[in-house]
Design an enzyme around this catalytic site. Sequence first.
Site, PDB file in Angstrom:
ATOM      1  N   ASN A   1       8.503   0.281 -10.613  1.00  0.00           N
ATOM      2  CA  ASN A   1       9.750   0.474  -9.878  1.00  0.00           C
ATOM      3  C   ASN A   1      10.002  -0.800  -9.067  1.00  0.00           C
ATOM      4  OD1 ASN A   1      11.839   1.275  -8.233  1.00  0.00           O
ATOM      5  ND2 ASN A   1      10.637   2.789  -7.083  1.00  0.00           N
TER       6      ASN A   1
ATOM      7  N   LYS B   1      12.539  -1.582  -7.356  1.00  0.00           N
ATOM      8  CA  LYS B   1      13.355  -1.343  -6.148  1.00  0.00           C
ATOM      9  C   LYS B   1      14.449  -2.410  -6.043  1.00  0.00           C
ATOM     10  CE  LYS B   1       9.394   0.996  -4.212  1.00  0.00           C
ATOM     11  NZ  LYS B   1       8.640   1.415  -3.033  1.00  0.00           N
TER      12      LYS B   1
ATOM     13  N   GLU C   1      12.568   6.882  -0.938  1.00  0.00           N
ATOM     14  CA  GLU C   1      13.515   5.972  -0.266  1.00  0.00           C
ATOM     15  C   GLU C   1      14.946   6.466  -0.449  1.00  0.00           C
ATOM     16  OE1 GLU C   1      12.010   2.453  -2.152  1.00  0.00           O
ATOM     17  OE2 GLU C   1      10.133   2.730  -1.062  1.00  0.00           O
TER      18      GLU C   1
ATOM     19  N   HIS D   1      13.341   9.511  -5.532  1.00  0.00           N
ATOM     20  CA  HIS D   1      12.385   8.644  -4.838  1.00  0.00           C
ATOM     21  C   HIS D   1      12.515   8.843  -3.330  1.00  0.00           C
ATOM     22  CE1 HIS D   1      10.337   5.131  -3.318  1.00  0.00           C
ATOM     23  NE2 HIS D   1       9.720   5.078  -4.481  1.00  0.00           N
TER      24      HIS D   1
ATOM     25  N   GLU E   1       4.334  11.178  -4.981  1.00  0.00           N
ATOM     26  CA  GLU E   1       4.258   9.962  -4.171  1.00  0.00           C
ATOM     27  C   GLU E   1       4.213  10.332  -2.693  1.00  0.00           C
ATOM     28  OE1 GLU E   1       5.847   6.333  -6.424  1.00  0.00           O
ATOM     29  OE2 GLU E   1       7.562   7.337  -5.545  1.00  0.00           O
TER      30      GLU E   1
ATOM     31  N   SER F   1       0.962   2.612  -3.370  1.00  0.00           N
ATOM     32  CA  SER F   1      -0.032   1.538  -3.221  1.00  0.00           C
ATOM     33  C   SER F   1      -1.073   1.516  -4.337  1.00  0.00           C
ATOM     34  CB  SER F   1      -0.704   1.610  -1.846  1.00  0.00           C
ATOM     35  OG  SER F   1       0.270   1.449  -0.820  1.00  0.00           O
TER      36      SER F   1
ATOM     37  N   GLY G   1       4.103   1.618  -0.186  1.00  0.00           N
ATOM     38  CA  GLY G   1       4.333   0.306   0.413  1.00  0.00           C
ATOM     39  C   GLY G   1       3.490   0.042   1.648  1.00  0.00           C
TER      40      GLY G   1
HETATM   41  P1  PGA Z   1       4.206   0.976  -3.848  1.00  0.00           P
HETATM   42  O1  PGA Z   1       5.517   1.834  -4.201  1.00  0.00           O
HETATM   43  O2  PGA Z   1       3.390   0.856  -5.095  1.00  0.00           O
HETATM   44  O3  PGA Z   1       4.747  -0.355  -3.378  1.00  0.00           O
HETATM   45  O4  PGA Z   1       3.493   1.712  -2.767  1.00  0.00           O
HETATM   46  C1  PGA Z   1       5.422   2.961  -5.037  1.00  0.00           C
HETATM   47  C2  PGA Z   1       6.788   3.564  -5.222  1.00  0.00           C
HETATM   48  O5  PGA Z   1       7.590   3.542  -4.282  1.00  0.00           O
HETATM   49  O6  PGA Z   1       7.117   4.066  -6.317  1.00  0.00           O
END
Ligand code: PGA
Length: 249
Positions: free
Chosen positions: A9, A11, A96, A94, A166, A212, A172
């Site tokens: 992803n 983003k 976010e 997601h 998640e 992560s 992140g």
């Molecule tokens: P990350 O993000 O691997 O940077 O923690 C995962 C995601 O948001 O799908």
Amino acid sequence: MRKNIVAGNWKMNNDLPETEMLISDLIKQNQTSDAEVMIAPTFTNLWQAFESLRQEGIEVIAQNMHFAENGAYTGEVSASMLKSIGIKTVILGHSERRAYFNETDESLAKKVDAALENDMRVIFCFGEELADRKSGNEEAVVESQIKNALFHLGADAFKSIVLAYEPVWAIGTGETATPEQAQDMHAFIRKTLADKYGNDVADEVSILYGGSVKPNNAKEIFSKQDVDGGLIGGASLKAEDFFAIVNAF
Ligand code: PGA
């Protein structure tokens, strides 16, 4: 047999030249793997990415879409628009999108319906926040996110649904759920599905872990019985790291 999947992803990262560069790095690293490999660039670069990766066995997928087919929804993109450029899979829900763009279980249910009506595959994301885990409510939160957005569907729909657990506190942040925490939650998710749709359906749904995932922890997380792959944010922005994760299978 359910599939192993590793999806990157991206983003809101990578303009067109950066996208072209990362894709050429991905092509250099690409090799046959036991997992389906996908990347989700931003809308403006989907077509370019799709064209460049056509022959590579790497699927290009979207990060979001609207539930309406078309109309007065300024700034939005529909399932049929994605399909018209070859995109067959979309990430929905997601954290976010939920946190910054007011996506709710209700609007996500409509998006899931729209994607399925258009014969698209959905990677449906959900997960608890830190406060939920600290208060021991993580299973209740996850269960309600799944039920509210997906349990109006018939069993057949789950052939086109991939789940992505998640935990928000791990996205992140560099803080990963332990492989045991991931496995416990994935087993709970599969049981939730089995209680509603039966074991045959639940056993066939791929459940990805996201938060992560890095080259140094992917193998241990993916080795867990109910973890069928990962949704990768930060580490998907470097071809070498991304393929190190893909090759953890
Ligand atoms: P990350 O993000 O691997 O940077 O923690 C995962 C995601 O948001 O799908």
